[in-house]
Motif scaffolding. Structure first.
Motif, PDB file in Angstrom:
ATOM      1  N   UNK A  40       1.537  -3.241  -5.840  1.00  0.00           N
ATOM      2  CA  UNK A  40       0.795  -2.656  -6.948  1.00  0.00           C
ATOM      3  C   UNK A  40      -0.453  -1.957  -6.411  1.00  0.00           C
ATOM      4  N   UNK A  41      -0.979  -1.051  -7.187  1.00  0.00           N
ATOM      5  CA  UNK A  41      -2.191  -0.337  -6.796  1.00  0.00           C
ATOM      6  C   UNK A  41      -3.316  -1.337  -6.484  1.00  0.00           C
ATOM      7  N   UNK A  42      -3.967  -1.138  -5.344  1.00  0.00           N
ATOM      8  CA  UNK A  42      -5.061  -2.009  -4.935  1.00  0.00           C
ATOM      9  C   UNK A  42      -4.639  -3.166  -4.046  1.00  0.00           C
ATOM     10  N   UNK A  43      -3.353  -3.421  -3.938  1.00  0.00           N
ATOM     11  CA  UNK A  43      -2.875  -4.513  -3.088  1.00  0.00           C
ATOM     12  C   UNK A  43      -3.013  -4.160  -1.609  1.00  0.00           C
ATOM     13  N   UNK A  44      -3.326  -5.158  -0.792  1.00  0.00           N
ATOM     14  CA  UNK A  44      -3.340  -4.969   0.652  1.00  0.00           C
ATOM     15  C   UNK A  44      -1.919  -5.126   1.191  1.00  0.00           C
TER      16      UNK A  44
END
Length: 246
Positions: A40-44
């Motif tokens: 997901x957006x923002x995941x490392x």
């Protein structure tokens, strides 16, 4: 996995710079070895300093790489690269076994294809080891009048005078100057090495990419790594002379 998806990914692999010199059969085998992973957006996706044993190829979405303490003018703190479909990262984990050199964060929702180290080596070979050996041999081949001259070596094998090495010139450089025979490095490993050195992904190796490969920044090694000569103390020198006499 249905046939249409397999073919779609085989075609996609042909556009990935690191894998473009694999033939269709090799890319097909690779597809079956890879797994799909979504973020997901923002995941490392990977974290700097952590160990890793897989590389990621972006199939959909975008991601950004950050390195602590780095500041490139015009970019946010730490940002060093951006990845779009067809780009890859984390490959050094398959080659050097070193900790991750950057943190990669999903800028949008991202779908990646993941290739583990064992599968990579099984399909492509032990590229890390042969790469280091080729690099060592090219350094030895670059000696001219007592010092290394990497640019001279590069231009000697650039027989076309184009300023870039094509596949045949690079192959000659590795096989002849590096003296890497087929028994030491298979054609598949050599093709993969070409793609790794061609980090710009345009199908040619320029002087900058070659110098980056042999890990220097200029014409010779005067400002880079050189094997340091050992300095002996008078006592140690005397001891060794006595050993030689005996």
């Amino acid at each position: 996995m249905d046939g249409a998806l397999v073919q779609q990914r085989v075609d996609f692999m042909g556009r990935v710079p690191l894998l473009r010199r694999l033939n269709v059969q090799e890319r097909t085998e690779l597809v079956y070895e890879m797994t799909e992973q979504r973020f997901a957006r923002g995941n490392q996706i990977i974290v700097q300093g952590e160990s890793g044993s897989e590389m990621f190829i972006v199939e959909e979405g975008e991601a950004t790489a950050f390195v602590e303490g780095v500041q490139i003018p015009g970019k946010p703190p730490g940002e060093v690269a951006r990845y779009a479909p067809g780009d890859f990262f984390g490959e050094q984990a398959l080659i050097t076994n070193k900790p991750r050199g950057a943190t990669v964060v999903a800028t949008t929702a991202v779908r990646t294809l993941v290739l583990g180290q064992e599968a990579f080596q099984r399909l492509v070979g032990n590229v890390g080891a042969v790469m280091e050996e080729a690099r060592r041999r090219l350094r030895a081949a670059s000696y001219v009048k007592g010092r290394r001259d990497y640019k001279r070596l590069f231009h000697y094998y650039n027989r076309s005078g184009s300023g870039v090495l094509d596949w045949s010139e690079f192959r000659a450089l590795i096989r002849k100057a590096g003296r890497m025979t087929a028994a030491m490095m298979t054609e598949k490993e050599l093709r993969t090495l070409f793609c790794m050195v061609d980090f710009k992904g345009n199908g040619y190796i320029d002087e900058q990419e070659f110098l980056h490969f042999v890990q220097v920044s200029g014409e010779d090694d005067q400002s880079t790594e050189v094997e340091a000569q050992e300095t002996l103390s008078p006592a140690e020198l005397a001891r060794r002379i006595e050993l030689l006499r005996d």
